[in-house]
Design an enzyme around this catalytic site. Structure first.
Site, PDB file in Angstrom:
ATOM      1  N   ALA A  70       0.867  -1.180   0.000  1.00  0.00           N
ATOM      2  CA  ALA A  70       0.000   0.000   0.000  1.00  0.00           C
ATOM      3  C   ALA A  70       0.903   1.229   0.000  1.00  0.00           C
ATOM      4  CB  ALA A  70      -0.885  -0.026   1.233  1.00  0.00           C
ATOM      5  N   GLY A 129       0.593  -5.236   0.721  1.00  0.00           N
ATOM      6  CA  GLY A 129      -0.617  -5.261  -0.110  1.00  0.00           C
ATOM      7  C   GLY A 129      -0.372  -5.863  -1.487  1.00  0.00           C
ATOM      8  N   GLU A 137      -0.621  -9.487  -1.018  1.00  0.00           N
ATOM      9  CA  GLU A 137      -2.047  -9.763  -0.800  1.00  0.00           C
ATOM     10  C   GLU A 137      -2.824  -9.705  -2.120  1.00  0.00           C
ATOM     11  OE1 GLU A 137      -2.181  -6.726   2.429  1.00  0.00           O
ATOM     12  OE2 GLU A 137      -3.438  -8.229   3.404  1.00  0.00           O
ATOM     13  N   GLU A 175       4.497  -5.854   7.025  1.00  0.00           N
ATOM     14  CA  GLU A 175       3.676  -4.929   7.817  1.00  0.00           C
ATOM     15  C   GLU A 175       4.171  -4.753   9.247  1.00  0.00           C
ATOM     16  OE1 GLU A 175       2.464  -7.119   5.706  1.00  0.00           O
ATOM     17  OE2 GLU A 175       0.919  -6.151   4.501  1.00  0.00           O
TER      18      GLU A 175
HETATM   19  N1  DAK Z   1       4.601   3.153  -0.682  1.00  0.00           N
HETATM   20  C1  DAK Z   1       5.011   4.344  -1.187  1.00  0.00           C
HETATM   21  N2  DAK Z   1       6.161   4.505  -1.863  1.00  0.00           N
HETATM   22  C2  DAK Z   1       6.942   3.434  -2.007  1.00  0.00           C
HETATM   23  C3  DAK Z   1       6.591   2.153  -1.505  1.00  0.00           C
HETATM   24  C4  DAK Z   1       5.351   2.039  -0.802  1.00  0.00           C
HETATM   25  N3  DAK Z   1       4.883   0.869  -0.317  1.00  0.00           N
HETATM   26  N4  DAK Z   1       7.573   1.291  -1.805  1.00  0.00           N
HETATM   27  C5  DAK Z   1       8.511   1.987  -2.492  1.00  0.00           C
HETATM   28  N5  DAK Z   1       8.130   3.277  -2.618  1.00  0.00           N
HETATM   29  C6  DAK Z   1       8.851   4.366  -3.264  1.00  0.00           C
HETATM   30  C7  DAK Z   1      10.077   4.775  -2.446  1.00  0.00           C
HETATM   31  O1  DAK Z   1       9.695   5.645  -1.394  1.00  0.00           O
HETATM   32  C8  DAK Z   1      10.923   5.473  -3.501  1.00  0.00           C
HETATM   33  O2  DAK Z   1      10.409   6.770  -3.719  1.00  0.00           O
HETATM   34  P1  DAK Z   1      11.411   8.008  -3.984  1.00  0.00           P
HETATM   35  O3  DAK Z   1      12.297   8.043  -2.805  1.00  0.00           O
HETATM   36  O4  DAK Z   1      12.132   7.649  -5.265  1.00  0.00           O
HETATM   37  O5  DAK Z   1      10.480   9.174  -4.118  1.00  0.00           O
HETATM   38  C9  DAK Z   1      10.632   4.638  -4.756  1.00  0.00           C
HETATM   39  O6  DAK Z   1       9.403   3.935  -4.510  1.00  0.00           O
HETATM   40  C10 DAK Z   1      11.715   3.592  -5.026  1.00  0.00           C
HETATM   41  O7  DAK Z   1      11.895   2.830  -3.842  1.00  0.00           O
HETATM   42  P2  DAK Z   1      13.345   2.569  -3.197  1.00  0.00           P
HETATM   43  O8  DAK Z   1      14.273   3.701  -3.479  1.00  0.00           O
HETATM   44  O9  DAK Z   1      13.139   2.180  -1.772  1.00  0.00           O
HETATM   45  O10 DAK Z   1      13.828   1.315  -4.066  1.00  0.00           O
HETATM   46  P3  DAK Z   1      14.758   0.105  -3.631  1.00  0.00           P
HETATM   47  O11 DAK Z   1      15.000  -0.675  -4.886  1.00  0.00           O
HETATM   48  O12 DAK Z   1      15.926   0.597  -2.841  1.00  0.00           O
HETATM   49  O13 DAK Z   1      13.858  -0.763  -2.621  1.00  0.00           O
HETATM   50  C11 DAK Z   1      11.821  -1.909  -1.853  1.00  0.00           C
HETATM   51  C12 DAK Z   1      12.694  -1.429  -3.076  1.00  0.00           C
HETATM   52  C13 DAK Z   1      10.508  -2.419  -2.452  1.00  0.00           C
HETATM   53  C14 DAK Z   1      12.539  -3.049  -1.166  1.00  0.00           C
HETATM   54  C15 DAK Z   1      11.623  -0.734  -0.880  1.00  0.00           C
HETATM   55  O14 DAK Z   1      11.106   0.379  -1.620  1.00  0.00           O
HETATM   56  C16 DAK Z   1      10.668  -1.062   0.220  1.00  0.00           C
HETATM   57  O15 DAK Z   1      11.020  -1.686   1.224  1.00  0.00           O
HETATM   58  N6  DAK Z   1       9.423  -0.546   0.096  1.00  0.00           N
HETATM   59  C17 DAK Z   1       8.435  -0.631   1.130  1.00  0.00           C
HETATM   60  C18 DAK Z   1       7.918  -2.052   1.299  1.00  0.00           C
HETATM   61  C19 DAK Z   1       6.809  -2.050   2.316  1.00  0.00           C
HETATM   62  O16 DAK Z   1       7.043  -1.910   3.506  1.00  0.00           O
HETATM   63  N7  DAK Z   1       5.611  -2.078   1.799  1.00  0.00           N
HETATM   64  C20 DAK Z   1       4.430  -1.738   2.535  1.00  0.00           C
HETATM   65  C21 DAK Z   1       3.952  -2.899   3.316  1.00  0.00           C
HETATM   66  S1  DAK Z   1       2.585  -2.370   4.289  1.00  0.00           S
HETATM   67  C22 DAK Z   1      -4.850  -1.568   4.764  1.00  0.00           C
HETATM   68  C23 DAK Z   1      -4.680  -2.757   4.200  1.00  0.00           C
HETATM   69  C24 DAK Z   1      -3.448  -3.143   3.772  1.00  0.00           C
HETATM   70  C25 DAK Z   1      -2.362  -2.309   3.938  1.00  0.00           C
HETATM   71  C26 DAK Z   1      -2.531  -1.111   4.529  1.00  0.00           C
HETATM   72  C27 DAK Z   1      -3.773  -0.723   4.945  1.00  0.00           C
HETATM   73  N8  DAK Z   1      -6.112  -1.164   5.223  1.00  0.00           N
HETATM   74  C28 DAK Z   1      -7.133  -2.176   5.271  1.00  0.00           C
HETATM   75  C29 DAK Z   1      -6.369   0.187   5.540  1.00  0.00           C
HETATM   76  C30 DAK Z   1      -1.102  -2.743   3.461  1.00  0.00           C
HETATM   77  C31 DAK Z   1       0.026  -2.297   3.969  1.00  0.00           C
HETATM   78  C32 DAK Z   1       1.276  -2.592   3.312  1.00  0.00           C
HETATM   79  O17 DAK Z   1       1.331  -2.983   2.184  1.00  0.00           O
END
Ligand code: DAK
Length: 253
Positions: A63, A108, A111, A131
């Site tokens: 997300a 997400g 998911e 998460e």
């Molecule tokens: N959201 C927003 N931006 C993101 C992102 C994300 N999930 N993942 C990556 N980006 C953005 C980065 O901020 C970066 O932006 P800039 O700095 O260039 O502006 C750009 O994409 C490139 O990312 P990186 O520079 O980090 O690239 P790397 O190759 O170094 O790393 C990575 C890739 C995928 C390993 C890393 O970006 C990463 O760890 N990303 C976050 C992974 C993560 O934690 N995902 C979220 C999981 S929580 C809900 C239901 C479900 C959810 C929420 C609410 N409700 C029912 C309300 C779900 C939650 C989740 O998914």
């Protein structure tokens, strides 16, 4: 609707939907859900099978954390309801849905892949539910779908450790069904899709419904559902397929 995030391609009954928010690793924002919801509600009748994939390095990296971080509780609830209903719409489509996982499928994104009927992954795919790193838990059905798909212990392991795993490891756990080289991902997925589309279309639809709906029922109820669906194919598509077999011909559905 003018899509800004989704790119669609419909050919030979296969609708391929590519998520193209590459600069944010295809993170799921409100606009994505609006577009996906619209697409699922207005599927062209020629679309007999759906493939979901991502552009660039990610399938979907979760997300959109930037969009979520400032939400009020009311906005958060709205975002949650929209997301849950979109993922359920994917699962409840009567046409098969395949995830072609090209890269990061995190949170997400994992998911979303699990809401599809099965997953084909490229060797560069990475899966994870990170998460708990953010102090939250999967919120789009991930705790429920993952435990059903790969068993309680595997789901516990992935969700509690937030470990990111390779496509090969995902294959070993049963989270994905096939792993191929990145340049072969779409070609292989489309071949699998074409193979499914060559089968009895009613049989494919009813088999999908029996598996999906049966999983939410006690076993005896699931068996009754199977018997009903099975029976409905007689003097119907089943007759065509069985008579073609006996005549040593290809069935013409
Ligand atoms: N959201 C927003 N931006 C993101 C992102 C994300 N999930 N993942 C990556 N980006 C953005 C980065 O901020 C970066 O932006 P800039 O700095 O260039 O502006 C750009 O994409 C490139 O990312 P990186 O520079 O980090 O690239 P790397 O190759 O170094 O790393 C990575 C890739 C995928 C390993 C890393 O970006 C990463 O760890 N990303 C976050 C992974 C993560 O934690 N995902 C979220 C999981 S929580 C809900 C239901 C479900 C959810 C929420 C609410 N409700 C029912 C309300 C779900 C939650 C989740 O998914």
């Amino acid at each position: 609707m003018d899509y800004t995030i989704l790119k669609t391609d419909l050919s030979e009954g296969i609708l391929t939907v590519t998520i193209t928010r590459e600069k944010a690793m295809n993170a799921l924002n409100a606009r994505f859900f609006e577009e996906m919801d619209y697409l699922l509600t207005n599927l062209p009748t020629e679309a007999k099978l759906l493939i979901i994939t991502g552009a660039g390095k990610a399938f979907v990296a979760g997300a959109d954390i930037a969009e979520m971080a400032d939400k009020t509780p009311a906005e958060g609830e709205q975002f949650s309801l929209l997301g849950q209903s979109t993922f359920c719409k994917i699962e409840n489509l009567n046409i098969p849905v395949i995830a072609a996982v090209n890269g990061y499928a995190l949170g997400g994104g994992c998911e979303l892949a699990m809401a599809c009927d099965f997953r084909i992954a490229s060797t560069s795919a990475v899966f994870g539910q990170p998460e708990v790193n953010l102090g939250i838990i999967p919120g789009y059905g991930g705790t429920q779908r993952m435990a059903r798909l790969i068993g309680k212990a595997n789901a516990m392991y992935l969700i509690l450790t937030a470990e990111m795993i390779t496509a090969q490891e995902a294959l070993r756990m049963g989270l994905v069904q096939k792993v191929v080289e990145p340049n072969l991902l779409l070609e292989t997925t489309r071949k699998i899709a074409a193979n499914i589309l060559s089968k009895g279309p009613k049989a494919v639809t009813l088999a999908k419904m029996a598996i999906r709906d049966g999983l939410n029922m006690p076993f005896p109820e699931g068996q009754k559902l199977e018997a009903r669906q099975f029976g409905s194919l007689f003097k119907n598509e089943g007759e065509v397929g069985m008579k073609a077999f006996l005549a040593k011909q290809k069935p013409s559905w």
